[in-house]
Design an enzyme around this catalytic site. Structure first.
Site, PDB file in Angstrom:
ATOM      1  N   ASP A 215     -54.255 -58.616  35.067  1.00 44.07           N
ATOM      2  CA  ASP A 215     -53.287 -59.660  35.407  1.00 44.07           C
ATOM      3  C   ASP A 215     -52.695 -60.321  34.164  1.00 44.07           C
ATOM      4  O   ASP A 215     -53.315 -60.352  33.096  1.00 44.07           O
ATOM      5  CB  ASP A 215     -53.950 -60.746  36.260  1.00 44.07           C
ATOM      6  N   ASP A 216     -51.491 -60.885  34.347  1.00 46.61           N
ATOM      7  CA  ASP A 216     -50.837 -61.843  33.443  1.00 46.61           C
ATOM      8  C   ASP A 216     -50.111 -61.223  32.266  1.00 46.61           C
ATOM      9  O   ASP A 216     -49.525 -61.952  31.458  1.00 46.61           O
ATOM     10  CB  ASP A 216     -51.827 -62.890  32.910  1.00 46.61           C
TER      11      ASP A 216
ATOM     12  N   HIS B 132     -46.272 -59.958  39.594  1.00 41.23           N
ATOM     13  CA  HIS B 132     -47.169 -61.118  39.510  1.00 41.23           C
ATOM     14  C   HIS B 132     -46.333 -62.396  39.342  1.00 41.23           C
ATOM     15  O   HIS B 132     -46.768 -63.335  38.684  1.00 41.23           O
ATOM     16  CB  HIS B 132     -48.115 -60.926  38.325  1.00 41.23           C
TER      17      HIS B 132
ATOM     18  N   HIS C  84     -45.328 -67.147  36.871  1.00 36.36           N
ATOM     19  CA  HIS C  84     -46.743 -67.403  37.154  1.00 36.36           C
ATOM     20  C   HIS C  84     -46.956 -68.772  37.823  1.00 36.36           C
ATOM     21  O   HIS C  84     -47.680 -69.632  37.326  1.00 36.36           O
ATOM     22  CB  HIS C  84     -47.573 -67.317  35.878  1.00 36.36           C
TER      23      HIS C  84
ATOM     24  N   HIS D  61     -58.169 -59.339  32.699  1.00 29.21           N
ATOM     25  CA  HIS D  61     -56.931 -59.953  32.214  1.00 29.21           C
ATOM     26  C   HIS D  61     -56.563 -59.346  30.866  1.00 29.21           C
ATOM     27  O   HIS D  61     -57.422 -59.246  29.977  1.00 29.21           O
ATOM     28  CB  HIS D  61     -57.095 -61.472  32.054  1.00 29.21           C
TER      29      HIS D  61
END
Length: 753
Positions: A110-111, A161, A165, A262
């Site tokens: 993620d991210d 995603h 965010h 991550h």
């Protein structure tokens, strides 16, 4: 459609129509040519604003929302979803979950992408021949498209995603749609694909879905998105240590799992160290690795044969199929809009840091200038006001005063009567530059002693001044504007420095006479602080760049030696001043020689005047650029005066308002209090300088109350004027001497109040 600008036709006293003069025709052509350049200057400012807003949006400074919902009820969420697998789809509008097959790991990250950590993750996955599924933040995709392109080419799968965010459960439907669509555009521009995979920020397992987020998943499911959750969380963002990350990411009892790591959002060195150990451990346990699409395909392989064929047919239409079945090839408008987004972000990524660095340079230059002005102005004042200071024997001989005039009927009488009261012997040469309002007749009708009127066809101010020099009888000539009023002792003070034979010209102290209006008061502050304080500094450094057209004195010999007043530039006063420096003459400032001039009374007139000044200054600097490499006095001015003038009168004024732009930006999107304090600190420094300048000129301080408003409004206008001038210079534009509308308000010296 706007009609073309044409000079107005005027009438004579007998009512006959008169064709526009040469000056009026030139003014009409200039006005028509300048409109596109003004528009271009405004477009440049708009583009800068858009770039800053885009950069702020990418960094979640504009439109950012850090709220995260916790503890909400899940009563509206179906139980089979809360208890189901980590992959949520809506075939036929019905919520369905899919579990990861046993002994199978779906590695999700993620991210990202992050320029530091994501390439290292990709290198590890490639080394171990393991695919990953990356849920990407759109703003990061647009900033690092090369990483995403490599990710897709390597065989990894990507998902949405959101763009910034944010917790979508707090957002409107329009914001949710925008977050998804913008991320898809970023993917299209970066890798030429879109995706059907989605993972919400701050999500975890399906049992954490609540009544606020459930409608978001339903809506996205109706649009064909597959929402992906997790079974096992490594909690690597907590940085608990490599062994803990590996332990927490390991599923129990051979179960399959969607595992969360991550690759961005913080310092991820522990993740990088733990990932190879985790892959080796899971392979040793007999696990295989796949993507979300791979896990779904494996589960569907257990369905009846007809369903398998249908699914395989669908996957075969996707680029790469199989492990990248969620990817779709971007085409048409989506592809081109995505590439445009990537290009715009690239511009913002280069522009904003460059502007920030420039802002630091400008800030240092501005503060350095203030410090130089304070120190040198104080030294200049103390040096010139000592009891024993003198230029030499008093200058008592008569001088010639040249008054160029074009349509100055409102002002010419006050100007000439003020000269007639001079305590120093003068002859007055009025050069009428083709006036059509009876200026010459008014000057002659006054019957003042020592006044001569010279008429010429309309040819512009430089030609009028040169004509006056030719008709002057004395070796010292004073030049002034036709709207300016001298005090009785002005000429006497102005000519005293000529007792020093090295002095070729003297700049006087120009004052704004019509200072009672807001625009006039702003210019009064500028004249006292910006112009006269500057001249004290330049005087000591022996690089005075400009003798004001409102009040200046010259040796006739020096003017003729320099070739007279040139019409090569719009700033003939700057041009002749630099020429005198290069010829070896000294140019000084006489603070006690005061002249009261009529400043522009409207913003439109002010714009025209300052555009001519700033553009003319650029022309003069370019004309005398060879002084940078010359030797002797010319080289001294080129290596001392030219850099200071360019830095303080062109570069710094153009970029100084960036301080205000960044301040407003910071107030709105970053830290209001810190930005406000910084702006007030800069304003405080300026107020100190202005107050000292007012003290030296013995002006009343009440006008300084208008300085904060001046900084917020007036300086921004000057910023646009300078951009306009730069655009005009870069596009090869030409301007002519422009006549400002006069009111005759400055009739007699108004005093310092």
């Amino acid at each position: 459609m706007t009609a073309p600008t044409t000079p107005p036709t005027t009438r004579t006293a007998r009512g006959r129509r008169r064709a526009p003069s040469r000056m009026e025709r030139a003014a009409g052509r200039a006005a028509a040519l300048q409109r596109p350049r003004v528009l271009l200057a405004l477009l440049l400012l708009l583009a800068l604003t858009c770039v800053m807003l885009l950069d702020g949006y990418l960094r979640a400074e504009v439109g950012g929302d850090e709220r995260v919902r916790t503890g909400a009820s899940s009563s509206d969420v179906p139980d089979d979803v809360l208890d189901g697998g980590p992959i949520l789809t809506f075939p036929g509008g019905r919520a369905t979950t899919v579990s990861v097959p046993d002994k199978t790991i779906v590695l999700t990250f993620d991210d990202g992408p992050d320029p530091t950590w994501t390439p290292q993750v990709l290198e590890i996955l490639d080394e171990y021949d393991v695919p990953g599924t990356f849920f990407l933040v759109g703003s990061m995709v647009s900033r690092h498209p090369d990483i995403v392109r490599k990710m897709v080419e390597q065989g990894d799968e990507v998902g949405v995603h959101t763009f910034t965010h944010v917790d979508l459960s707090y957002q409107s439907r329009a914001r949710v749609t925008r977050e998804i669509e913008q991320t898809q555009l970023a993917l299209a521009g970066a890798a030429g694909i879109t995706t059907t995979l989605f993972r919400a920020p701050y999500s975890s397992e399906t049992d954490a879905i609540d009544n606020y987020s459930w409608p978001v998943y339903e809506s996205l499911g109706a649009d064909g998105y597959t929402s992906v959750f997790i079974d096992t969380d490594s909690d690597d963002w907590k940085r608990p240590g490599v062994s803990k990350i590996v332990e927490w990411a390991t599923p129990e009892d051979g179960e399959g799992a969607s595992v969360l790591f991550h690759d961005a959002g913080g310092e991820r060195s522990q993740t990088i160290e733990a990932l190879p150990k985790y892959i080796e451990k899971m392979k040793a346990k007999g696990y295989t690795f796949t993507t979300v699409s791979g896990a779904m395909a494996e589960q569907q392989s257990q369905q009846p044969q007809e369903a398998q064929q249908s699914e395989q047919s669908q996957q075969s239409q996707q680029p790469g199929g199989g492990l990248q079945a969620a990817h779709h090839k971007a085409t048409g408008a989506t592809l081109y809009e995505g590439k445009a987004l990537i290009a715009a972000v690239a511009v913002a990524e280069w522009t904003v840091p460059a502007l920030s660095a420039g802002l630091v340079v400008v800030g240092v230059a501005v503060m350095g200038r203030f410090a130089m002005m304070l120190v040198l102005a104080r030294r200049h004042h103390r040096q010139r006001n000592r009891r024993r200071f003198g230029w030499g024997p008093p200058v008592t001989g008569p001088v010639s005063v040249i008054v160029p005039a074009y349509n100055e009927k409102e002002c010419i009488e006050a100007t000439l009567r003020s000269l007639a009261r001079s305590t120093h012997p003068v002859e007055i040469v009025v050069v009428d530059d083709g006036s059509t309002d009876g200026t010459a007749e008014i000057a002659e009708s006054l019957g003042l002693p020592g006044v001569r009127v010279v008429r010429q066809a309309n040819a512009g101010k430089p030609a009028a001044l040169n004509n006056g020099v030719r008709h002057a009888r004395y070796d010292i000539v004073v030049m002034m504007d036709g709207d300016t009023v001298f005090e009785p002792d002005t000429v006497r003070h102005l000519v005293q420095p000529f007792a020093d034979p090295s002095v070729g010209a003297v700049a006087g102290n120009a004052k704004v006479g019509n200072r009672r209006t807001l625009v006039g008061a702003w210019q009064h502050i500028e004249y006292v602080m910006g112009f006269n304080l500057d001249r004290r500094m330049y005087d000591l450094l022996r690089c005075m760049p400009t003798i004001p057209g409102a009040i200046g004195a010259f040796r006739r010999e020096a003017v003729l030696q320099a070739g007279g007043m040139s019409d090569d530039t719009l700033a003939e006063d700057t041009d002749i001043t630099i020429a005198l420096h290069r010829a070896g003459w000294r140019v000084v400032y006489e603070e006690h020689a005061r002249a009261w001039t009529e400043a522009p009374a409207s913003l439109g007139q002010l714009w025209s005047q300052r555009h001519r000044w700033s553009y003319g200054t650029m022309q003069a600097l370019w004309k005398h650029r060879r002084s940078l490499t010359d030797k002797g006095p010319s080289g001294r001015f080129g290596r001392v005066g030219m850099p200071l003038v360019v830095l303080f009168q062109v570069v710094t004024p153009v970029f100084a308002p960036l301080i205000d732009v960044f301040t407003v930006y910071s107030m709105l999107f970053v830290d209001f209090r810190a930005a406000l304090l910084a702006w007030l600190a800069v304003l405080g420094v300026q107020l100190v300088c202005a107050a000292y300048a007012f003290r030296l000129d013995r002006e009343k301080y009440r006008y300084l109350l208008m300085m904060p408003l001046q900084q917020m409004a007036y300086r921004q206008m000057m910023y646009l004027v300078l951009i306009h001038s730069c655009v005009t210079a870069l596009t090869g534009g030409r301007l002519r001497w422009q006549k400002l509308k006069r009111t005759g308000e400055v009739g007699t010296p108004a005093g310092s109040g």
